[in-house]
Design an enzyme around this catalytic site. Sequence first.
Site, mmCIF file in Angstrom:
data_model
loop_
_atom_site.group_PDB
_atom_site.id
_atom_site.type_symbol
_atom_site.label_atom_id
_atom_site.label_comp_id
_atom_site.label_asym_id
_atom_site.label_seq_id
_atom_site.Cartn_x
_atom_site.Cartn_y
_atom_site.Cartn_z
ATOM 1 N N GLU A 127 0.834 -1.210 0.000
ATOM 2 C CA GLU A 127 0.000 0.000 0.000
ATOM 3 C C GLU A 127 0.863 1.252 0.000
ATOM 4 O O GLU A 127 0.587 2.216 -0.720
ATOM 5 C CB GLU A 127 -0.937 0.009 1.212
ATOM 6 C CG GLU A 127 -1.852 1.233 1.230
ATOM 7 C CD GLU A 127 -2.652 1.363 2.513
ATOM 8 O OE1 GLU A 127 -2.762 2.490 3.019
ATOM 9 O OE2 GLU A 127 -3.183 0.341 3.000
ATOM 10 N N SER A 258 0.074 -6.603 8.156
ATOM 11 C CA SER A 258 0.361 -5.462 9.027
ATOM 12 C C SER A 258 -0.759 -5.270 10.034
ATOM 13 O O SER A 258 -0.523 -5.080 11.229
ATOM 14 C CB SER A 258 0.538 -4.197 8.178
ATOM 15 O OG SER A 258 0.701 -3.060 8.983
#
Length: 332
Positions: A127, A258
């Site tokens: 991302e 994450s």
Amino acid sequence: MKINLDRTSSGFCIGVQGTIHVAEEKLAQSGELYCLGDVVHNEVEVKRLEALGMETIDIPAFEELRNAEVLIRAHGEPPSTYETARKNNLAITDTTCPVVAKLQRTAKMLHQLGYQVVIYGKKVHPEVIGINGQCDDEGVVIKHPDLSDPEEIAPLDLSRKTALISQTTMDVPGFYELKRNLEKLFAEHGHRNPGTQSGEWMAVRDIDITAEKTGALAMPKLVFKDTICRQVSSRNGKLRDFALANDCIVFAAGRKSSNGQVLYSICKDANPHSYFIEDVDEIRPEWFVGENGKPVESVGICGATSTPMWLLEKVANYIDKTFGDGSSNPNA
């Protein structure tokens, strides 16, 4: 021993749900589909989709591919990926999460307006790579809110106008800790917004950025925009309560996730008897024995935004049948 399955603050977020749904539809139609990178940071789910015909490829393989269909996952991609696809005659099925896509547009506008873009996140996270690509890879990525890593802050230009944003899956307290430390750092070097005594940065909205871009209203030199996904962060408190309500927690997620790391830490802080697994083969019987030597009364099963509900159900059923009496009915 009662097995409690968390269905309110665990399982796929909307962005991942969309990606998986599209992938399943494409595979049902053609039986094959390329995906650039792991479709989701959960190895068990990746293997399930690969068994249906999905082929996971990395950047070098993507650059060599021609005349094929490629799925862009929820994490999003930098502009260079789309340019490669155009050159190689690749059909892109873009399932970038709407929240991430909006963040990419924000980062691009801030960069075009001349702001030094600071990204709270992990430099190698897909991302963040996508977000930084919108800034011509000139963004400053900081993972440690306390500014403890000299290599992270070395690229900072303390004389430039600067905007702080965040990877969508980072933690809210860490973002605001980083904001405070950046405010202090810039103020110590004589850089603060006019009219502020302690160097506060201004919170900006999309409309403020658009107004700056059109020349309708100027923004201050030092700004921030909290871009953390609230669908993700809102799970934190619920998961903490869930961990406190059970004697033992089994948290299922991919080790690359994450969000999984953040949520597991919340569980572990709330309940020391919390254990991280990727699949049922990692479950240990001693986890379900209390300090009195008797079985614990309750076991909570939960996971990350990248954990499929079918996997959580699998874990719950396995524990119930293997270590319980099979009567908990965790699927109810």
